[in-house]
Design a protein around this motif. Structure first.
Motif, PDB file in Angstrom:
ATOM      1  N   VAL A 193       0.864  -1.170   0.000  1.00 24.16           N
ATOM      2  CA  VAL A 193       0.000   0.000   0.000  1.00 24.16           C
ATOM      3  C   VAL A 193       0.906   1.227   0.000  1.00 24.16           C
ATOM      4  N   LEU A 218       0.859   5.676  -0.077  1.00 24.54           N
ATOM      5  CA  LEU A 218       0.086   6.892   0.126  1.00 24.54           C
ATOM      6  C   LEU A 218       0.995   8.086  -0.127  1.00 24.54           C
ATOM      7  N   ALA A 238      -3.859   7.373  -2.957  1.00 20.33           N
ATOM      8  CA  ALA A 238      -3.378   6.119  -2.364  1.00 20.33           C
ATOM      9  C   ALA A 238      -3.676   4.988  -3.321  1.00 20.33           C
ATOM     10  N   LEU A 262      -3.031   0.412  -3.966  1.00 22.98           N
ATOM     11  CA  LEU A 262      -2.456  -0.908  -3.693  1.00 22.98           C
ATOM     12  C   LEU A 262      -1.700  -1.343  -4.938  1.00 22.98           C
ATOM     13  N   CYS A 293      -7.782   7.325   0.415  1.00 27.99           N
ATOM     14  CA  CYS A 293      -6.655   7.663   1.299  1.00 27.99           C
ATOM     15  C   CYS A 293      -6.909   7.199   2.732  1.00 27.99           C
ATOM     16  N   ALA A 322      -5.974   3.623   3.013  1.00 33.87           N
ATOM     17  CA  ALA A 322      -4.520   3.454   3.025  1.00 33.87           C
ATOM     18  C   ALA A 322      -3.957   3.787   4.399  1.00 33.87           C
TER      19      ALA A 322
END
Length: 170
Positions: free
Chosen positions: A41, A43, A48, A50, A70, A73
Motif C-alpha cells: 500500500v 500513500l 493512495a 495498492l 486515502c 490506506a
C-alpha cells in the motif's frame, strides 16, 4: 498486464539535486508477501493505491496498481502492514531522455538514498548520470521488503553499513 522493468542504483553524491524537477512524500507498507511476490500500500499527499507485484523475471516483474481511498490506506498503514512503514521523499530527475527517481528515506532508514530508472525493455541502453553509484538491481539487500524487515528487527535506525552487512543471498 503491465510489466515493471527497472534498474536500481546507489547514489554517489548529491549532484542530482540541481536537476530535480519535482518531489513528493510517500509512505509505503507491506500488506503481505506470497511466493516471490508482494502486495504493497502506498500513500502520497493526494492519493493512495495498492500495488501487487509478481515474481521477478530478470529485471522485469508483473505489476498491477489499484487506486484506493486515502483513509483506507492510512488504516492499512496503521493496522495491517507487516514490518513497519517506509517514509521517503521521491525526487524526479530527468537525464538523457529518461526520468530517474531518487528516493531519500526517512524514519528508521534516514540517510539512505537510492535511485531507480524505469525502462521500456530489459536491454534498453541508457546513459548513467555522474551521480549514480553502484548498481544494486537484483541485490536482495536493497529491496523494500528487506529494508522494512530490517527496520523491524533492529528496532533502531538502519545505516548503509547494516544493509551492506546482510548476506547478498537472502
Amino acid at each position: 498486464m503491465r510489466f515493471e522493468i527497472e534498474r536500481k542504483f546507489l547514489v554517489a553524491h548529491d549532484g542530482w539535486r540541481a536537476s530535480a524537477t519535482g518531489r513528493r512524500s510517500l509512505r509505503d507498507g507491506l500488506v503481505g508477501q506470497f511466493g516471490r511476490g508482494k502486495v504493497r500500500v502506498r500513500l502520497d499527499e493526494d492519493r493512495a493505491w495498492l500495488t501487487v507485484k509478481g515474481a521477478r523475471l530478470g529485471i522485469s516483474r508483473p505489476e498491477f496498481e489499484y487506486a484506493i481511498p486515502c483513509a483506507d490506506a492510512e488504516a492499512m498503514l496503521r493496522n495491517v502492514c507487516v514490518g513497519g512503514v517506509i517514509d521517503k521523499t521521491r525526487h524526479c530527475v530527468p537525464h538523457d531522455g529518461l526520468t530517474w527517481v531518487v528516493d531519500e528515506f526517512g524514519g528508521c532508514l534516514a540517510g539512505i538514498v537510492l535511485a531507480e530508472v524505469e525502462l521500456d525493455s530489459e536491454d534498453q541502453a541508457f546513459a548513467e548520470p555522474d551521480w549514480i553509484g553502484e548498481e544494486v538491481t537484483g541485490d536482495p539487500r536493497f529491496r523494500q521488503t528487506t529494508l522494512l524487515h530490517l527496520c523491524g528487527r533492529l528496532g533502531r535506525p538502519v545505516t548503509m553499513g547494516d544493509i551492506l552487512a546482510l548476506p547478498r543471498t537472502l
